[in-house]
Motif scaffolding. Structure first.
Motif, short mmCIF file in Angstrom:
data_model
loop_
_atom_site.label_atom_id
_atom_site.label_comp_id
_atom_site.label_asym_id
_atom_site.label_seq_id
_atom_site.Cartn_x
_atom_site.Cartn_y
_atom_site.Cartn_z
N THR A 51 0.83 -1.20 0.00
CA THR A 51 0.00 0.00 0.00
C THR A 51 0.87 1.26 0.00
N CYS A 52 1.91 1.24 0.81
CA CYS A 52 2.83 2.38 0.88
C CYS A 52 3.57 2.56 -0.44
N VAL A 53 3.99 1.46 -1.04
CA VAL A 53 4.70 1.53 -2.31
C VAL A 53 3.82 2.15 -3.39
N GLU A 54 2.57 1.70 -3.45
CA GLU A 54 1.66 2.19 -4.50
C GLU A 54 1.37 3.68 -4.32
N LEU A 55 1.12 4.12 -3.09
CA LEU A 55 0.84 5.54 -2.88
C LEU A 55 2.10 6.37 -3.13
N ALA A 56 3.25 5.86 -2.72
CA ALA A 56 4.51 6.57 -2.95
C ALA A 56 4.76 6.77 -4.44
N ASN A 57 4.44 5.76 -5.24
CA ASN A 57 4.63 5.89 -6.69
C ASN A 57 3.75 7.00 -7.25
N ILE A 58 2.53 7.11 -6.77
CA ILE A 58 1.62 8.15 -7.26
C ILE A 58 2.12 9.53 -6.86
N LEU A 59 2.63 9.66 -5.63
CA LEU A 59 3.03 10.96 -5.09
C LEU A 59 4.49 11.30 -5.37
N ASP A 60 5.23 10.36 -5.96
CA ASP A 60 6.65 10.54 -6.25
C ASP A 60 7.45 10.81 -4.97
N ILE A 61 7.23 9.95 -3.98
CA ILE A 61 7.98 10.00 -2.73
C ILE A 61 8.47 8.59 -2.43
N LYS A 62 9.18 8.40 -1.33
CA LYS A 62 9.67 7.09 -0.95
C LYS A 62 8.59 6.32 -0.17
N PRO A 63 8.52 4.99 -0.32
CA PRO A 63 7.55 4.21 0.45
C PRO A 63 7.70 4.42 1.96
N GLN A 64 8.94 4.65 2.43
CA GLN A 64 9.16 4.87 3.86
C GLN A 64 8.61 6.20 4.34
N GLN A 65 8.16 7.04 3.43
CA GLN A 65 7.56 8.33 3.78
C GLN A 65 6.05 8.26 3.88
N VAL A 66 5.50 7.04 3.81
CA VAL A 66 4.05 6.81 3.89
C VAL A 66 3.75 6.02 5.15
N LEU A 67 2.71 6.44 5.88
CA LEU A 67 2.23 5.69 7.04
C LEU A 67 0.86 5.09 6.71
N PRO A 68 0.69 3.76 6.85
CA PRO A 68 -0.61 3.12 6.57
C PRO A 68 -1.42 2.88 7.86
N PHE A 69 -2.72 2.97 7.76
CA PHE A 69 -3.61 2.71 8.89
C PHE A 69 -4.82 1.93 8.39
N SER A 70 -5.27 1.00 9.21
CA SER A 70 -6.45 0.20 8.87
C SER A 70 -7.33 0.08 10.10
N THR A 71 -8.64 -0.06 9.87
CA THR A 71 -9.57 -0.27 10.97
C THR A 71 -10.77 -1.04 10.43
N GLY A 72 -11.26 -1.97 11.24
CA GLY A 72 -12.39 -2.79 10.79
C GLY A 72 -12.29 -4.19 11.34
N VAL A 73 -12.69 -5.17 10.53
CA VAL A 73 -12.76 -6.55 10.97
C VAL A 73 -11.36 -7.16 11.04
N ILE A 74 -11.10 -7.90 12.13
CA ILE A 74 -9.81 -8.56 12.35
C ILE A 74 -9.86 -9.98 11.77
N LEU A 75 -8.71 -10.48 11.35
CA LEU A 75 -8.52 -11.86 10.90
C LEU A 75 -9.04 -12.10 9.48
N GLU A 76 -9.17 -11.05 8.71
CA GLU A 76 -9.58 -11.19 7.31
C GLU A 76 -8.55 -10.52 6.42
N PRO A 77 -8.21 -11.12 5.28
CA PRO A 77 -7.21 -10.54 4.39
C PRO A 77 -7.65 -9.17 3.86
N LEU A 78 -6.71 -8.26 3.76
CA LEU A 78 -6.99 -6.94 3.20
C LEU A 78 -7.16 -7.07 1.69
N PRO A 79 -8.27 -6.58 1.12
CA PRO A 79 -8.46 -6.64 -0.33
C PRO A 79 -7.59 -5.59 -1.02
N LEU A 80 -6.31 -5.91 -1.16
CA LEU A 80 -5.32 -4.95 -1.64
C LEU A 80 -5.65 -4.44 -3.04
#
Length: 408
Positions: A99-128
């Protein structure tokens, strides 16, 4: 229904220079709902955060901590609702990282410059795939004045958006502080099942901001409880863009104290709004413990009372079965507590003194206070000078209904 939760009008929400926000419908769990939010931050912004202490820490929490530690300068946040990406193992970590890599590519920044957050149901795969497909739309939507929309887009079981915004005079300058949070259930520090994002256009040295965010969290988000459950994804982030004329490098700066106070007050308001909108809540309760030997002891007692299902259900029913409070004080874990020194007030009514029912206490007085939407409790332990305050709510039938149906 939320308890006295103030929602500012959009005209009262001040954009923070250096922060742009956009959102999109990714269809992560439900259709026709903006469930993907992106923050873009000006170059040179300072960012710090604190996270859950649950050992099943979600993949995005782990990635956030790694990226903050890398010190590359955070330039973006990405938040999805509907799926917690927790309990997902190595594949979850890969999804959060991608997720960080994809957003970084769009914004022309480094993946390490992106912070990801998720909230919702636990124990289910993220529909990337759905998340990544919606990222361009979220980025295209970014604007200065999207805070109100973002407060809605990060909601899960919340019934109301939680937002605070104010302008504060510091010396000869004025700064802006605006923030949002989400959370309604599985609330108990450290931290609560919550996300909180607070931004200011003041400039704050990165190391100083790291210390500030920990202290502010302890005064605000680590003083609330709904049900005693510590979630897997809890995160509180403070962003200082440095776009105003105010720049603070150390605690010795005369502007440090008023800025800290303003940020702490904003965070406390956001934290209290989570309790006011807790799942099924009908009452907002303040548990203040004083005359404890240590702050830790005061918190033990405060949380013991605030999390007792018997206390909380009694308050829901406005039933002055207040011996339940004394019971919760007694099992809080203070082995040498002398109960003959304990006093208890409910609002303006003294209920117990010297460890027993106060001679002048009348049940109708207790019931009068319990019927109010805002209920203060004060507990004096008679052991010292330390005090602490915790915010909580009652337990209703609706809490059970919401959580029984959470995945449906």
């Amino acid at each position: 229904m939320a308890v006295n939760l103030y929602i500012p009008s959009e005209s009262d929400i001040h954009p923070v220079a250096g922060v742009q926000i956009g959102a999109a419908e990714a269809g992560i769990r439900k259709a026709n709902h903006r469930d993907l939010t992106v923050f873009r931050l000006a170059e040179g912004s300072s960012v710090a955060g604190v996270f859950t202490l649950n050992r099943f820490r979600a993949a995005p929490v782990q990635v956030c901590e790694t990226h903050l530690a890398a010190g590359q300068g955070i330039r973006a946040l990405v938040i999805n609702t509907g799926n917690a990406n927790a309990g997902t193992g190595e594949s979850g970590l890969q999804a959060a990282t991608q997720t960080c890599v994809e957003l970084a590519n769009i914004l022309d920044i480094k993946p390490q410059q992106v912070l990801p957050f998720s909230t919702g149901v636990i124990l289910e795969p993220l529909p990337l795939d759905r998340l990544v497909a919606a990222l361009p739309q979220a980025v295209a939507d970014t604007a200065d004045n999207n805070w109100f929309m973002a407060a809605h887009s990060i909601m899960t079981t919340d019934t109301q958006p939680k937002i605070v915004s104010r302008r504060v005079a510091l010396g000869n300058n004025t700064i802006t502080i605006t923030g949002i949070s989400k959370g309604a259930g599985m609330i108990r520090p450290n931290m609560a099942t919550m996300l909180g994002f607070l931004a200011t256009d003041a400039g704050i040295a990165p190391e100083l901001l790291t210390d500030m965010v920990r202290s502010i969290a302890n005064l605000s988000f680590n003083r609330i409880t709904v049900d005693g459950d510590t979630s897997t994804n809890d995160s509180f982030i403070v962003m200082a863009t440095g776009q105003s004329a105010v720049r603070i490098e150390s605690v010795s700066d005369p502007l440090y104290a008023p800025l800290y106070k303003a940020l702490a007050e904003a965070a406390t308001e956001l934290a209290q709004k989570i309790v006011r909108d807790a799942e099924g809540a009908t009452k907002f309760m303040t548990v203040h413990v004083e005359q404890a030997k240590t702050p830790e002891e005061a918190l033990k007692v405060a949380y013991s009372v605030a999390q007792s299902p018997l206390v909380k259900t009694a308050f829901y029913a406005s039933d002055p079965n207040l011996g339940r409070i004394l019971c919760a004080i007694g099992y809080a874990g203070i082995a040498d507590l002398d109960v003959s020194g304990v006093n208890l007030w409910l609002g303006d009514v003294m209920v117990a003194s010297q460890g027993g029912r106060h001679p002048n206490y009348q049940e109708e007085d207790g019931q009068r206070v319990m019927q109010q939407a805002e209920i203060p409790m004060r507990i004096a332990l008679g052991r010292g000078e330390a005090s602490e305050t915790v915010y909580t709510c009652d337990f209703s039938h609706e809490y059970v209904t919401i959580n029984a149906d959470y995945r449906s």
